[in-house]
Design an enzyme around this catalytic site. Structure first.
Site, PDB file in Angstrom:
ATOM      1  N   GLY A   1      52.481   4.822  31.773  1.00  0.00           N
ATOM      2  CA  GLY A   1      51.450   4.419  30.826  1.00  0.00           C
ATOM      3  C   GLY A   1      50.717   5.625  30.276  1.00  0.00           C
ATOM      4  O   GLY A   1      51.194   6.764  30.359  1.00  0.00           O
TER       5      GLY A   1
ATOM      6  N   ASP B   1      48.186   8.727  29.882  1.00  0.00           N
ATOM      7  CA  ASP B   1      47.519   9.702  30.749  1.00  0.00           C
ATOM      8  C   ASP B   1      46.992  10.832  29.877  1.00  0.00           C
ATOM      9  O   ASP B   1      47.475  11.065  28.769  1.00  0.00           O
ATOM     10  CB  ASP B   1      48.480  10.243  31.808  1.00  0.00           C
ATOM     11  CG  ASP B   1      49.752  10.820  31.209  1.00  0.00           C
ATOM     12  OD1 ASP B   1      49.683  11.884  30.571  1.00  0.00           O
ATOM     13  OD2 ASP B   1      50.822  10.194  31.357  1.00  0.00           O
TER      14      ASP B   1
ATOM     15  N   GLU C   1      51.758  31.133  13.562  1.00  0.00           N
ATOM     16  CA  GLU C   1      51.298  29.743  13.535  1.00  0.00           C
ATOM     17  C   GLU C   1      51.744  29.034  12.267  1.00  0.00           C
ATOM     18  O   GLU C   1      52.283  27.929  12.286  1.00  0.00           O
ATOM     19  CB  GLU C   1      49.776  29.708  13.647  1.00  0.00           C
ATOM     20  CG  GLU C   1      49.171  28.322  13.586  1.00  0.00           C
ATOM     21  CD  GLU C   1      49.563  27.497  14.775  1.00  0.00           C
ATOM     22  OE1 GLU C   1      50.189  26.439  14.569  1.00  0.00           O
ATOM     23  OE2 GLU C   1      49.264  27.907  15.903  1.00  0.00           O
TER      24      GLU C   1
ATOM     25  N   SER D   1      50.700  23.649  19.345  1.00  0.00           N
ATOM     26  CA  SER D   1      50.880  23.906  17.918  1.00  0.00           C
ATOM     27  C   SER D   1      52.289  23.548  17.485  1.00  0.00           C
ATOM     28  O   SER D   1      52.516  23.271  16.308  1.00  0.00           O
ATOM     29  CB  SER D   1      50.634  25.381  17.603  1.00  0.00           C
ATOM     30  OG  SER D   1      49.275  25.645  17.436  1.00  0.00           O
TER      31      SER D   1
ATOM     32  N   ASP E   1      54.513  25.919  11.972  1.00  0.00           N
ATOM     33  CA  ASP E   1      54.163  24.607  11.423  1.00  0.00           C
ATOM     34  C   ASP E   1      55.105  24.199  10.307  1.00  0.00           C
ATOM     35  O   ASP E   1      55.698  23.119  10.327  1.00  0.00           O
ATOM     36  CB  ASP E   1      52.723  24.631  10.896  1.00  0.00           C
ATOM     37  CG  ASP E   1      51.687  24.653  12.008  1.00  0.00           C
ATOM     38  OD1 ASP E   1      52.065  24.379  13.158  1.00  0.00           O
ATOM     39  OD2 ASP E   1      50.518  24.939  11.728  1.00  0.00           O
TER      40      ASP E   1
ATOM     41  N   ASP F   1      57.915   7.207  27.757  1.00  0.00           N
ATOM     42  CA  ASP F   1      56.806   7.438  28.689  1.00  0.00           C
ATOM     43  C   ASP F   1      57.136   8.633  29.579  1.00  0.00           C
ATOM     44  O   ASP F   1      58.194   8.674  30.220  1.00  0.00           O
ATOM     45  CB  ASP F   1      56.597   6.178  29.536  1.00  0.00           C
ATOM     46  CG  ASP F   1      55.291   6.203  30.299  1.00  0.00           C
ATOM     47  OD1 ASP F   1      54.510   7.152  30.108  1.00  0.00           O
ATOM     48  OD2 ASP F   1      55.053   5.267  31.085  1.00  0.00           O
ATOM     49  N   ILE F   2      56.252   9.613  29.628  1.00  0.00           N
ATOM     50  CA  ILE F   2      56.450  10.811  30.453  1.00  0.00           C
ATOM     51  C   ILE F   2      55.698  10.611  31.764  1.00  0.00           C
ATOM     52  O   ILE F   2      54.488  10.362  31.758  1.00  0.00           O
ATOM     53  CB  ILE F   2      55.946  12.072  29.722  1.00  0.00           C
ATOM     54  CG1 ILE F   2      56.577  12.173  28.330  1.00  0.00           C
ATOM     55  CG2 ILE F   2      56.245  13.312  30.552  1.00  0.00           C
ATOM     56  CD1 ILE F   2      58.081  12.218  28.324  1.00  0.00           C
TER      57      ILE F   2
END
Length: 621
Positions: free
Chosen positions: A577, A579, A304, A516, A308, A558-559
């Site tokens: 839009g 979601d 992790e 992550s 990062d 936008d996905i």
């Protein structure tokens, strides 16, 4: 008769003027788990009465509503105060508890001989809203009318001292917001981390062969290679998100990564990562700040932590990056009867960072818990802490989780055992920007694991009211009725890639996935935007959400495909839009940079953002 009446009246007046006797044993429940011991934990035995707990007492902040109002004013691009972030001193003024609250809590502590005791090591936050001290478990039990026990997490054998309920004297209920540690169990590693390893580690040369391209090292290449569908590198993200920018204001702008649960970012692995994926940054490095006994074991690199820092610095070099290693465990003398005592880590981080004169303009965190497992009083205190960071000009980002609309059995823990979607905290806090996950490049679509939904603790903030209402209109009246709180804060706010990230851990490269990966990626974009604004003489973006929902969405992709299944359902769908799968979308840095340095006004005209140095601040009081 008259004399008696006069004596009586004088007695009444004297009684009214005399301070009421404070009863410290008149208890009222502050928080209790209905089901008793939380799932996954078992009782080992009573807490040793002499074991000293590092206790925090949160005092109600008299002007917290004013602070939130200031936060929204300086974060709203249509407000005349946009960008005029509060100073550390101004935030502390608005965080100060009422004198009555301070006085009552001090009386309470004095009653138990704790106020001036050297053994208690009592300290106060700069604004006085938190009191920290060391208290023997037996004495804390008397103060809170409860019993503490040693609990073990059955999956990881992690032990801690907690209680399943606690009380406060009735007179303190309006003055104390939370006492920790108490009923917040959290979830020990590896469940907290929103990342997962997808493949076994390979050497750098083996991975380079798999990539099959010689230009993988080009940090600013803008042709998305087909290999990016299976292996994400910094060059893939630069190409996919239109990032072509070299930071300039590296003496003013910085980025912070908050790390928990003994996850250590490794310097040697970063050098190998840069050698393989960004040779121009091979001499780059990050700072480490250890908080609350947080460690820095360079022989034990964390997946992790490395994920990062390798991607925040991999995208923002040479911007200064700091890894905050947060322990949250006070010193103790281990023996057969004394377990480790893991304290609440978010508060440890907030205590530290809010006390600093300078804070990073961007902070990313990749941890979370099911919201229902976090006591509401604790969640509200932590969420208000993030609001303070936003008010001071820091953009705070969190990953949205990796369980879609909910993992496990999706049963409520309120004693009713209802099936319900499970929101994630702190992702559900309205004062942070939450990042969901995507995968693929042509087209980019919602990742199946992308956490998203609606908070049961926090109401829907005004900045997303229209966007959420529009989405709910696409669901229809019967879809998932009763499974989520339609009036709650919706999340995530935005999204970024979350699969197939190439991460060096212990000298080998692993393919890692999860939101992550998404949060540090979007945070890196925000950090570059902050650099562009600072270079143009503008303040940092600060709390992003009001800007994202009114103007920033124009710079997002936008996905519109994919969903986030969970709780035995297909979850929500990504639609046009906003979601609760991918939020408003993924970044297009070029468009976003134009928006943060310039803005489009009515009539389509473009002008520079105005600059207000904030030397005269008549609006603050």
């Amino acid at each position: 008769m008259l004399k008696n009446a006069l004596v009586l009246s004088l007695f009444v007046v004297a009684t009214l003027c005399k301070p009421l006797h404070k009863r410290w044993d008149d208890f009222k429940v502050k928080h209790a788990w209905v089901d008793g011991v939380p799932k996954g934990w078992e009782v080992i035995g009573p807490a040793p009465p002499e074991y000293r707990l590092a206790v925090r007492i949160g005092l109600r902040q008299d002007r917290i509503d004013d602070l939130i109002a200031h936060l929204y004013a300086v974060s709203d691009p249509n407000h005349h105060r946009y960008g005029q972030h509060l100073t550390k001193g101004e935030v502390e003024i608005l965080s100060t508890p009422h004198p009555d609250s301070t006085s009552l809590v001090e009386d309470w502590l004095s009653h138990y001989g704790l106020l001036n005791s050297p053994e208690c090591q009592l300290t106060r936050s700069s604004s006085g809203d938190w009191i920290s001290l060391s208290i023997p478990a037996g004495q804390l039990e008397q103060m809170l009318g409860t019993k503490y026990h040693v609990y073990k997490h059955t999956a990881t054998e992690t032990t801690l001292i907690r209680t399943t309920s606690y009380n406060l004297p009735s007179i303190l209920h309006e003055h104390v917001t939370v006492v920790t540690p108490s009923t917040y169990f959290g979830r020990p590693k590896p469940q907290d981390k929103t990342s997962f390893i997808q493949s076994v580690g390979k050497t750098l040369s083996e991975t380079a062969t798999d990539l099959g391209i010689n230009d993988a090292h080009d940090a600013h290449k803008h042709t998305v290679s087909p290999t990016c569908n299976s292996k994400i590198t910094p060059s893939c993200l630069n190409a996919l998100y239109n990032i072509s920018y070299t930071p300039v204001s590296t003496k003013k702008n910085s980025l912070g990564v908050a790390g928990y649960l003994n996850e250590f970012a490794n310097h040697a692995d970063l050098k190998l990562f840069f050698a393989g994926f960004r040779p121009d940054a091979v001499y780059g490095d990050f700072n480490i700040v250890q908080i609350a006994n947080g460690g820095n074991n360079q022989s034990d690199p964390g997946v992790e932590a490395n994920l990062d820092i390798q991607y925040t610095l991999g995208l923002t070099y040479p911007t200064p990056n700091t890894y905050y290693s947060i322990g949250g465990s006070p010193p103790y003398i281990p023996d057969g009867n004394t377990p480790t005592n893991t304290n609440e880590p978010y508060l440890s981080f907030l205590d530290f960072i809010l006390d600093q004169g300078n804070i990073p303009q961007t902070i990313t965190t990749s941890y979370g818990d099911d919201e229902q497992t976090v006591p509401r009083d604790y969640a509200e205190a932590v969420c208000n802490g993030f609001a303070k960071l936003g008010a001071r000009g820091s953009s705070v980002l969190f990953s949205s989780g990796d369980s879609g609309v909910g993992g496990g059995d999706c049963l409520t823990n309120d004693g009713k055992n209802r099936t319900e979607f499970l929101p994630i905290f702190p992702a559900s806090c309205p004062y942070v920007t939450t990042v969901g996950g995507t995968n693929g490049t042509a087209p980019e679509r919602a990742a199946l694991f992308s956490g998203g939904g609606f908070s049961n603790y926090f109401g829907r903030p005004s900045y997303q009211s229209q966007a959420v209402e529009t989405f709910l209109g696409t669901l229809g009246d019967q879809t998932y009725t009763g499974l989520f709180n339609a009036s709650g804060r919706g999340f995530p706010d935005v999204a970024a890639q979350g699969l197939n990230f190439q991460v060096v851990v212990g000298g080998k490269i692993y393919s890692v996935g999860g939101t992550s990966a998404s949060s540090p990626t979007f945070a890196a974009v925000v950090s570059l935007l902050n650099d562009a604004r600072i270079t143009a003489g503008l303040p940092s973006l600060g709390f992003l959400n009001p800007w994202l929902y009114t103007e920033g969405f124009k710079g997002l992709n936008d996905i519109v495909s994919g969903n986030n299944p969970g709780c035995g359902t297909d979850g929500f769908k990504a639609v046009k839009g906003w979601d609760p799968v991918t939020g408003l979308g993924t970044p297009n840095f070029g468009l976003l940079k134009h928006l943060v340095v310039n803005r489009t006004t009515v009539g389509g005209r473009t002008k520079k953002w105005s600059v207000d140095k904030g030397l005269r601040r008549p609006w603050f009081s």
